[in-house]
Design an enzyme around this catalytic site. Structure first.
Site, PDB file in Angstrom:
ATOM      1  N   ASP A   1       0.851  -1.175   0.000  1.00  0.00           N
ATOM      2  CA  ASP A   1       0.000   0.000   0.000  1.00  0.00           C
ATOM      3  C   ASP A   1       0.900   1.242   0.000  1.00  0.00           C
ATOM      4  OD1 ASP A   1      -3.006   0.878   0.453  1.00  0.00           O
ATOM      5  OD2 ASP A   1      -1.856   2.005   1.922  1.00  0.00           O
TER       6      ASP A   1
ATOM      7  N   HIS B   1      -7.098  -6.544  -1.150  1.00  0.00           N
ATOM      8  CA  HIS B   1      -6.042  -5.549  -0.943  1.00  0.00           C
ATOM      9  C   HIS B   1      -5.037  -5.951   0.126  1.00  0.00           C
ATOM     10  CE1 HIS B   1      -4.154  -1.642  -1.091  1.00  0.00           C
ATOM     11  NE2 HIS B   1      -4.375  -1.447   0.195  1.00  0.00           N
TER      12      HIS B   1
END
Length: 322
Positions: free
Chosen positions: A103, A298
């Site tokens: 991320d 994610h």
């Protein structure tokens, strides 16, 4: 995890909280977390890397946990945050490293490779690809595309706005974000169809449970990261797109020349948002190895920990042996 060490380093004008594990003489591997996560998000990678002979270093990034969290948004641009990690490497006497980021940690890893071509021998990015420096700040592009629709990055721009909703119930915020970007949820807060001015979680229900990949003990570490402080430091990372663009002018057209690994979940909404960047990345990172992980959202290093560890250890054994 019982063998983890912890220290507070005074570097780059802040206090950096740093966990570490593995042989002291092992080659360093840095694990850089993203948003809204914590050092503990790497809990399933620490032991395998240490067992393979690496010295594993897991910082709480600026704005998180026990690390300093300046109030001024400009204190969180990419080059400044890279400086935290560079100064920590200097303090520990590390001349060769491998850097792994997920991320927001991925752009830090990509830019450390550009800043430190001699020290960063190999790197891995997860979820967020590298497409080089754009022709204009990314925030300008987002404003053009989402002038009449909600976009979470635009929602994060004004200090204090997103914090009101997110800080009001930290466990709820974390549950919502974990569930709604996992592989099991078809629609997520990244891609909501709602008007400008809406709140982040408008129209969404608190699941009240944790996703399968995060147990109660791990969740407690996430909550502890933000308890008492809230999300302002983490959100400040999103308030520097223009400053990041300005401070990376010297990198325009530069390639990342080190061996690089990129991992992406097939159900990660970032893959949709960054589709163009993904196509461009091999041009910017010529020594790139890529893998798309199936049935994965994610939170890649937790949702598919075994696959991530296999790819990461295999990549390191080829390009950065212990």
């Amino acid at each position: 995890m019982d063998l983890l060490e912890h220290q507070l380093l005074e570097v780059n004008g802040i206090t950096l909280s740093l966990y570490s594990c593995g042989p002291l003489d092992g080659r360093p591997v840095w694990l850089l977390h993203g948003f809204p996560e914590c050092w503990h998000s790497w809990r399933q990678q620490i032991a395998p890397l240490a067992a393979a002979g690496y010295r594993v270093l897991i910082p709480e990034m600026r704005g998180y946990g026990q690390s300093s969290a300046p109030r001024e948004p400009s204190a969180y641009d990419l080059i400044t945050v890279c400086g935290d990690i560079q100064a920590a490497m200097d303090a520990l006497g590390q001349r060769e490293v491998c850097v792994v980021g997920h991320d927001w940690g991925a752009p830090i890893a990509w830019h450390l490779a550009l800043l430190e071509p001699q020290r960063v021998k190999a790197l891995a990015g997860m979820a967020v690809p590298f497409g080089g420096r754009p022709k204009q700040p990314a925030i300008d592009i987002i404003r053009q595309l989402y002038a009449e629709r909600f976009h979470y990055i635009l929602h994060f721009q004004q200090p204090g706005v997103a914090e009101l909703e997110m800080d009001a119930d930290i466990p709820r915020t974390l549950r919502m974000m974990m569930h709604n970007t996992s592989a099991v949820v078809p629609k997520d807060f990244f891609l909501q169809d709602k008007p400008v001015g809406a709140t982040l979680f408008a129209g969404m229900q608190d699941p009240l449970t944790l996703p399968d990949w995060c147990d109660e003990q791990a969740f407690d570490e996430y909550v502890k990261t933000f308890a008492g402080r809230g999300f302002y430091g983490a959100l400040n990372w999103y308030r520097n797109f223009e400053r990041n663009w300005q401070r990376t002018e010297s990198f325009a057209g530069r390639q990342i020349e080190q061996p690089a690994l990129f991992l992406l979940g097939d159900k990660d909404p970032v893959g949709t948002l960054e589709a163009y960047t993904l196509k461009q990345m091999p041009k910017r990172v010529p020594r790139l190895e890529q893998h798309l992980l199936s049935d994965c959202g994610h939170w890649i290093q937790n949702e598919q920990a075994e696959q991530v560890n296999q790819h990461l250890l295999g990549f390191c054994s080829r390009h950065y042996p212990a």
